[in-house]
Motif scaffolding. Structure first.
Motif, PDB file in Angstrom:
ATOM      1  N   ALA A  20       0.825  -1.219   0.000  1.00 16.74           N
ATOM      2  CA  ALA A  20       0.000   0.000   0.000  1.00 16.74           C
ATOM      3  C   ALA A  20       0.851   1.257   0.000  1.00 16.74           C
ATOM      4  CB  ALA A  20      -0.918  -0.002   1.218  1.00 16.74           C
ATOM      5  N   ARG A  21       2.005   1.198   0.593  1.00 14.09           N
ATOM      6  CA  ARG A  21       2.852   2.396   0.605  1.00 14.09           C
ATOM      7  C   ARG A  21       3.148   2.870  -0.807  1.00 14.09           C
ATOM      8  NH1 ARG A  21       8.501   2.715   3.889  1.00 14.09           N
ATOM      9  NH2 ARG A  21       9.319   1.539   2.105  1.00 14.09           N
ATOM     10  N   LYS A  22       3.336   1.915  -1.720  1.00 13.29           N
ATOM     11  CA  LYS A  22       3.562   2.251  -3.120  1.00 13.29           C
ATOM     12  C   LYS A  22       2.262   2.641  -3.809  1.00 13.29           C
ATOM     13  CE  LYS A  22       5.856   2.357  -7.064  1.00 13.29           C
ATOM     14  NZ  LYS A  22       6.892   3.372  -7.343  1.00 13.29           N
ATOM     15  N   VAL A  23       1.202   1.876  -3.541  1.00 10.79           N
ATOM     16  CA  VAL A  23      -0.083   2.119  -4.199  1.00 10.79           C
ATOM     17  C   VAL A  23      -0.623   3.502  -3.858  1.00 10.79           C
ATOM     18  CG1 VAL A  23      -2.496   1.383  -4.312  1.00 10.79           C
ATOM     19  CG2 VAL A  23      -0.672  -0.328  -4.331  1.00 10.79           C
ATOM     20  N   LEU A  24      -0.544   3.874  -2.591  1.00  6.95           N
ATOM     21  CA  LEU A  24      -1.160   5.126  -2.145  1.00  6.95           C
ATOM     22  C   LEU A  24      -0.350   6.353  -2.518  1.00  6.95           C
ATOM     23  CD1 LEU A  24      -2.481   3.953   1.343  1.00  6.95           C
ATOM     24  CD2 LEU A  24      -3.745   4.163  -0.798  1.00  6.95           C
ATOM     25  N   GLU A  25       0.861   6.133  -3.041  1.00  7.53           N
ATOM     26  CA  GLU A  25       1.630   7.260  -3.571  1.00  7.53           C
ATOM     27  C   GLU A  25       1.044   7.741  -4.893  1.00  7.53           C
ATOM     28  OE1 GLU A  25       5.614   5.886  -3.942  1.00  7.53           O
ATOM     29  OE2 GLU A  25       6.074   6.069  -1.810  1.00  7.53           O
ATOM     30  N   GLY A  26       0.294   6.883  -5.552  1.00  9.82           N
ATOM     31  CA  GLY A  26      -0.340   7.219  -6.825  1.00  9.82           C
ATOM     32  C   GLY A  26       0.523   6.840  -8.019  1.00  9.82           C
ATOM     33  N   PRO A  27      -0.025   6.964  -9.218  1.00  9.62           N
ATOM     34  CA  PRO A  27      -1.430   7.319  -9.441  1.00  9.62           C
ATOM     35  C   PRO A  27      -2.373   6.215  -8.974  1.00  9.62           C
ATOM     36  CG  PRO A  27      -0.434   6.630 -11.498  1.00  9.62           C
ATOM     37  CD  PRO A  27       0.678   6.668 -10.489  1.00  9.62           C
ATOM     38  N   ILE A  28      -3.456   6.604  -8.351  1.00  6.30           N
ATOM     39  CA  ILE A  28      -4.383   5.626  -7.768  1.00  6.30           C
ATOM     40  C   ILE A  28      -5.569   5.429  -8.699  1.00  6.30           C
ATOM     41  CG2 ILE A  28      -5.871   5.128  -5.797  1.00  6.30           C
ATOM     42  CD1 ILE A  28      -4.071   6.902  -4.108  1.00  6.30           C
ATOM     43  N   ASP A  29      -5.985   4.178  -8.825  1.00  6.29           N
ATOM     44  CA  ASP A  29      -7.247   3.901  -9.509  1.00  6.29           C
ATOM     45  C   ASP A  29      -7.920   2.727  -8.816  1.00  6.29           C
ATOM     46  OD1 ASP A  29      -6.562   1.313 -10.736  1.00  6.29           O
ATOM     47  OD2 ASP A  29      -5.255   2.467 -12.059  1.00  6.29           O
TER      48      ASP A  29
END
Length: 407
Positions: A20-29
């Protein structure tokens, strides 16, 4: 509680937070958010012998979360790629290990993705807050926002709706750095807790408040313990007007000069059992049982008149529990005392049952006369030898075999 399964849930928390640390940095979809949810899922084939969920669920979930195509890749290759890409070596071990804990409803798995795409902005905010949770009050606010989302439609049957908390609270559990966000899904153990505390029809924030209030009681350390336990396994948990009859089996000190022993009132008649050396043996044996029986829910008695050592929930794979009394010696006086204790404890727990599932645990195999006595009384016999569990009681043989191979 199955300690093994609770540890699996804690590993899932570590893995999801690492991704999640990577995912929540974006870009998020919505697809990436769906991948985080999917990392908490399993299928019916989830154990070490038949881990089909890895190919069908875990690897695709990692691909969704990281926008990667892992099709045709082995788990080892995926683990290495994830750890390298995110520059976090510890993720390689977590990806390889067994994770995921909820068998999310199959009929909603595909429609959940579409639902998350439709509500991408709201779910992004929820996941970001879950990742940074600092207080139980914030968790309640998060629960209110989850409950405010529209229900999730069933694939091909849009009129059949599922509550959003069933999908999102396992993900918030996996994102919470404190491991205190409770799982509020449709699992029977969760629903039994809600019914027991009269909260089945309460709001999600109220349910979160009540669940979190149980953490810290009777050996419940975090939300993983709470999810595995289920209130039907405990008498009086969370009720201030009752002393709890039992709690999760806890590690006890087996070194040092101050060693607790629950049943000192009874054992005082046998002064040798009060020696520090004997208490050390007793606690060491109890700790070993906790390790060997980690695949079962283990409870210990806490009521003043019913302080049994171990209760193994569903020891036979069914509804029967096994009461164990641990003794630090094969001395006949201690064995006679153990016999009285198991009958007394069983009667207090189960009433005048004609079918008693009780056994004593010794630090070695006793003499033939003792074995014959226990067989005559229909009390089971277990003993520890070389770090393994043994029995000469026929009805316990299948249980002992399930504990694990003798090495």
């Amino acid at each position: 509680m199955s300690e093994v399964w609770a540890e699996r849930q804690r590993r899932t928390n570590q893995l999801v937070r690492g991704i999640a640390r990577k995912v929540l940095e974006g870009p998020i979809d919505g697809n990436r958010l769906y991948g985080l949810c999917r990392l908490t899922w399993i299928t019916e084939a989830y154990d070490a012998e038949h881990p089909a969920y890895i190919r069908s669920t875990k690897i695709p979930a990692l691909g969704d979360a990281l926008h990667q195509n892992f099709t045709g890749r082995t788990l080892d290759e995926v683990a290495n790629e994830v750890a390298t890409q995110l520059e976090r070596p510890e993720l390689e071990t977590l990806v390889r290990s067994h994770t995921g804990f909820t068998n999310f409803y199959k009929a909603y798995r595909n429609s959940a993705r579409e639902w998350m795409l439709m509500h991408e902005a709201e779910i992004t905010a929820i996941f970001q807050r879950a990742y940074l949770l600092q207080s139980d009050a914030d968790a309640q606010l998060l629960g209110a926002d989850i409950a405010a989302l529209p229900s999730i439609p069933k694939a091909n049957h849009p009129h059949l709706l599922m509550r959003p908390e069933y999908l999102l609270t396992p993900a918030c559990f996996a994102l919470d750095p404190r491991l205190r966000f409770p799982i509020l899904n449709g699992a029977e153990r969760v629903q039994s807790v809600l019914r027991r505390i009269g909260a089945a029809d309460r709001s999600v924030p109220a349910q979160i408040q009540l669940f979190v209030g149980l953490i810290g009681q009777n050996g419940v350390r975090d939300a993983a313990d709470l999810d595995q336990l289920g209130l039907t396994a405990l008498d009086g948990l969370g009720r201030a007007d009752h002393e709890p009859m039992r709690q999760l089996l806890m590690h006890v000190p087996d070194e040092g000069d101050s060693l607790p022993l629950k049943d000192e009132e009874d054992v005082r008649r046998l002064q040798q059992a009060l020696d520090v050396a004997q208490r050390r043996v007793h606690n060491s044996m109890t700790n070993k049982l906790r390790q060997l029986l980690a695949n079962w829910t283990l409870l210990e008695g806490r009521a003043k008149d019913c302080r049994y050592d171990v209760l193994v929930k569903g020891y036979d794979g069914g509804d029967n529990d096994l009461l164990l009394e641990v003794k630090s010696s094969v001395d006949s006086a201690q064995i006679r005392m153990a016999i009285g204790q198991v009958y007394d404890y069983w009667h207090r727990l189960m009433g005048p049952s004609s079918d008693c599932h009780a056994a004593i645990v010794l630090p070695g195999r006793p003499d033939t006369a003792t074995e014959e006595l226990l067989q005559w009384l229909e009390v089971g016999l277990l003993w520890l030898e070389g770090g393994q569990l043994y029995t000469s009681t026929e009805w316990l043989e299948e249980f002992v075999a399930a504990v694990g191979p003798k090495k």
